[in-house]
Design an enzyme around this catalytic site. Structure first.
Site, PDB file in Angstrom:
ATOM      1  N   PHE A 310      29.135  28.168  23.703  1.00 25.12           N
ATOM      2  CA  PHE A 310      29.584  26.794  23.934  1.00 25.12           C
ATOM      3  C   PHE A 310      29.012  26.222  25.224  1.00 25.12           C
ATOM      4  CE2 PHE A 310      32.909  29.150  21.745  1.00 25.12           C
ATOM      5  CZ  PHE A 310      33.215  28.335  20.673  1.00 25.12           C
ATOM      6  N   ASP A 311      28.645  24.966  25.160  1.00 26.73           N
ATOM      7  CA  ASP A 311      28.475  24.167  26.365  1.00 26.73           C
ATOM      8  C   ASP A 311      29.878  23.803  26.842  1.00 26.73           C
ATOM      9  OD1 ASP A 311      27.254  22.497  28.319  1.00 26.73           O
ATOM     10  OD2 ASP A 311      27.612  20.774  27.023  1.00 26.73           O
ATOM     11  N   LYS A 312      30.022  23.353  28.085  1.00 25.46           N
ATOM     12  CA  LYS A 312      31.354  23.059  28.594  1.00 25.46           C
ATOM     13  C   LYS A 312      31.698  21.569  28.489  1.00 25.46           C
ATOM     14  CE  LYS A 312      32.372  22.938  33.049  1.00 25.46           C
ATOM     15  NZ  LYS A 312      33.054  21.631  33.255  1.00 25.46           N
ATOM     16  N   VAL A 507      27.212  25.503  20.258  1.00 25.10           N
ATOM     17  CA  VAL A 507      27.959  24.253  20.136  1.00 25.10           C
ATOM     18  C   VAL A 507      27.732  23.424  21.393  1.00 25.10           C
ATOM     19  CG1 VAL A 507      30.192  23.207  19.623  1.00 25.10           C
ATOM     20  CG2 VAL A 507      29.726  25.554  18.886  1.00 25.10           C
TER      21      VAL A 507
END
Length: 634
Positions: A310-312, A507
């Site tokens: 995941f990106d944040k 994501v």
């Protein structure tokens, strides 16, 4: 003549059924052999015509299709005067094809519903200021359109005047209406539930977000997965093999009826249709729920994912951070803020927007020679002075001087989980702002669902400081978390996971993480149908609702299981039929065709179950929907 016969298949089916009924009535009720022969004979001839034409068309392109097997079997049965078998086999085959087409049409209901939602007309402003209803194809970019309550928005555009609430379910799958006012974006195919809007057209026709969604769903439904391509190749060789088996059995036994029955029982119809119907139904379910799955190959790969990265910002967090801490080290705080505001106005990054909002109205300076440093920040010239705005990495790379106690304050912000926005002027640090984003509501529970669906690792990669990343990771229970990650660092980490044998999904927001979205086996974009999200990813969550992610993963796993079930049913039925033919007394051509057609309907109906697939309980779904849409981010 061929076209007329093929178009009349349903009429031939009805006529064949009536003739068969007359034939059996003549044989068993009236004891009239001539009526029985005439009814069953004509039914056989009529019924085999469309099947034989399709067989001929297949042979012209060097394909031995199911129609070829059935045609030979029917002609053989007719030749040995087994008119009951030939008539019943043609009737069952045509009836099965009819039911198959009807059922398949239902699996394509999602794309049909989307197509029906497409706007057909628009109220276009004329030179005299009046509005005239025109065909939507006559609308051009920059035209001004009027949208009234209950009408469909005809194009992608922006609101020029007016206010109202628009249902964007056709784009995002979200049932709650969205408020629109001057400057808001609107999308074609959405419905204005109340109010009146004047909009300016930005995109028209097939270029609209709605038009492209329809195109992508159609392409996805028509695309073939590796499993489908394998079955196509298998059928290409399997069907001639059945012919050879039939010929071999005839050479050994001289039993024409047995050879003909093998042709009927060996038809691979359920095998050919089983995988496509599963994939089409899965893609249709996704489309109705605001999840764009770009092809059956994507379904296969997504179902095998064991690590999700995941990106944040904008993914696990809402993407609307706010300044929570600030410190100034220079003599002229006002000037520093004006420099900072001037530079940040050049950026669309969520942190930049938070800073501009915090500073408020200022007199902006002229900014020149702007350079975006990936994963670091911005380097710019402001009023002839060098201004750097970004993180600690950017400052250290450019050898910025840190005033006394500034590092202590910076580390204090990092320990609190703040993202840093540092400003230096001519090589000296002037200010430090701590910006904090909020975790999306419900994300923690959604991540638990992903783990229950079999994911081994949930990994966070972010350009933020490690302390910030650790705070988010700890709160959400992620497996691993890495900060200070440039786009190339994220790509390298994904490559490392792939080399270790993992199937990786990434994501992100579809803008800053394009390399990672493209590199991962599955790229998942959070967005509202933006161009970049649609182009670079394999899966798009159309309204940026993170809660759809577990549904998407669960749907692909269910689709993959459904496909395997259909293959098992199809192969199992053929094996049972052939076994029964050789080792029982009750199997014949008519029973075999009946079971064969029934197996096709079974795999279709099994696939259709995916149209109603839902990972959430009704209660959980209703609770999610009452949350304000803004809480999901965009």
């Amino acid at each position: 003549m061929q076209r007329i016969i093929l178009k009349s298949k349903n009429r031939i089916l009805v006529m064949s059924g009536i003739l068969i009924a007359l034939g059996f009535a003549g044989e068993f009720l009236l004891q009239n052999e001539m009526l029985a022969i005439a009814g069953l004979g004509i039914a056989s001839i009529l019924g085999v015509l469309p099947i034989a034409i399709q067989a001929y068309q297949a042979l012209k392109v060097k394909v031995v299709s199911i129609d070829v097997l059935v045609t030979i079997a029917v002609l053989g049965a007719f030749a040995i005067k087994n008119l009951e078998e030939s008539a019943i086999v043609t009737f069952l085959f045509l009836f099965g094809a009819y039911l198959e087409q009807r059922t398949l049409n239902k699996t394509r209901s999602a794309i049909k519903e989307l197509t029906e939602m497409a706007p057909e007309s628009a109220l276009k402003r004329q030179p005299d200021g009046s509005f005239l209803e025109v065909d939507v194809d006559e609308v051009d970019v920059e035209d001004v359109l009027l949208v009234k309550t209950g009408a469909k928005v005809p194009v992608d555009g922006r609101v020029l005047s007016g206010e109202g609430y628009v249902s964007e379910a056709s784009i995002t799958g979200e049932s709650l209406p969205v408020e629109k006012k001057q400057g808001s974006k609107v999308f074609a195919g959405t419905i204005l539930e109340n109010g009146t809007l004047q909009i300016v057209a930005d995109r028209v026709g097939e270029d609209t977000t709605f038009g492209r969604i329809i195109e992508l769903v159609e392409e996805a439904q028509d695309a073939k997965s590796e499993a489908e391509r394998f079955i196509d190749r298998f059928s290409k060789y399997y069907t001639p093999l059945v012919l050879l088996l039939s010929a071999f059995v005839f050479a050994l036994t001289r039993n024409v009826e047995l050879s003909i029955t093998i042709l009927v029982l060996g038809c691979p119809g359920a095998l050919v249709i089983g995988v496509p119907v599963s994939n089409v139904a899965g893609i249709g379910n996704g489309a109705k729920n605001g999840i764009l799955l770009k092809g059956s190959e994507v379904i296969q790969d997504f179902s095998k994912v064991d690590v999700m990265v995941f990106d944040k910002t904008g993914t696990l967090t809402v993407g609307h951070p706010k300044v929570s801490d600030h410190a100034y080290f220079g003599e002229d705080e006002k000037e520093t803020l004006e420099y900072l505001s001037s530079v940040e106005r050049e950026s669309d990054h969520p942190l930049a927007k938070a800073v501009v909002e915090h500073i408020g109205i200022t007199d902006p300076y002229k900014v020149s020679e702007t350079e975006v440093m990936k994963g670091g920040g911005i380097l710019a010239k402001v009023e002839g002075r060098q201004v750097l705005v970004g993180n600690l990495y950017l400052m250290e790379e450019n050898q910025v001087t840190f005033p006394e106690k500034s590092l202590e304050i910076i580390h204090q912000y990092e320990r609190r989980g703040d993202s840093l926005v540092l400003t230096s002027v001519d090589g000296v640090l002037e200010s430090a702002l701590g910006v904090r984003d909020q975790v999306r509501p419900g994300v923690k529970e959604d991540l638990k669902k992903l783990k229950k669906l079999g994911l081994k690792e949930l990994v966070l990669l972010s350009g933020d400081h490690q302390g910030t990343v650790d705070v988010v990771a700890e709160e959400l229970g992620l497996t691993k978390a890495f900060g200070h990650m440039l786009p190339e660092d994220k790509s390298a980490y994904i490559k490392k996971l792939q080399e270790e044998g993992h199937v990786v999904a990434f994501v992100g927001d579809g803008v800053n993480d394009s390399p990672s979205l493209a590199l991962a086996e599955i790229g998942i974009a959070m967005g509202s149908g933006t161009d970049v999200a649609i182009e670079t990813s394999d899966v798009v969550l159309m309204n940026g609702d993170f809660g759809k992610l577990p549904h998407a993963l669960g749907l692909t796993k269910a689709t993959a299981r459904n496909m395997k079930q259909n293959i098992a049913i199809a192969v199992g039925v053929v094996l049972v039929l052939l076994f029964s033919l050789f080792f029982s007394e009750w199997m014949n051509m008519s029973i075999g065709m009946l079971v064969h057609e029934a197996s096709i309907l079974v795999v279709i109906l099994n696939g259709m179950r995916l149209l109603k697939f839902s990972l959430f309980s009704p209660k959980a779904e209703s609770e999610r929907k009452i949350m304000p849409k803004e809480s999901y981010g965009t």
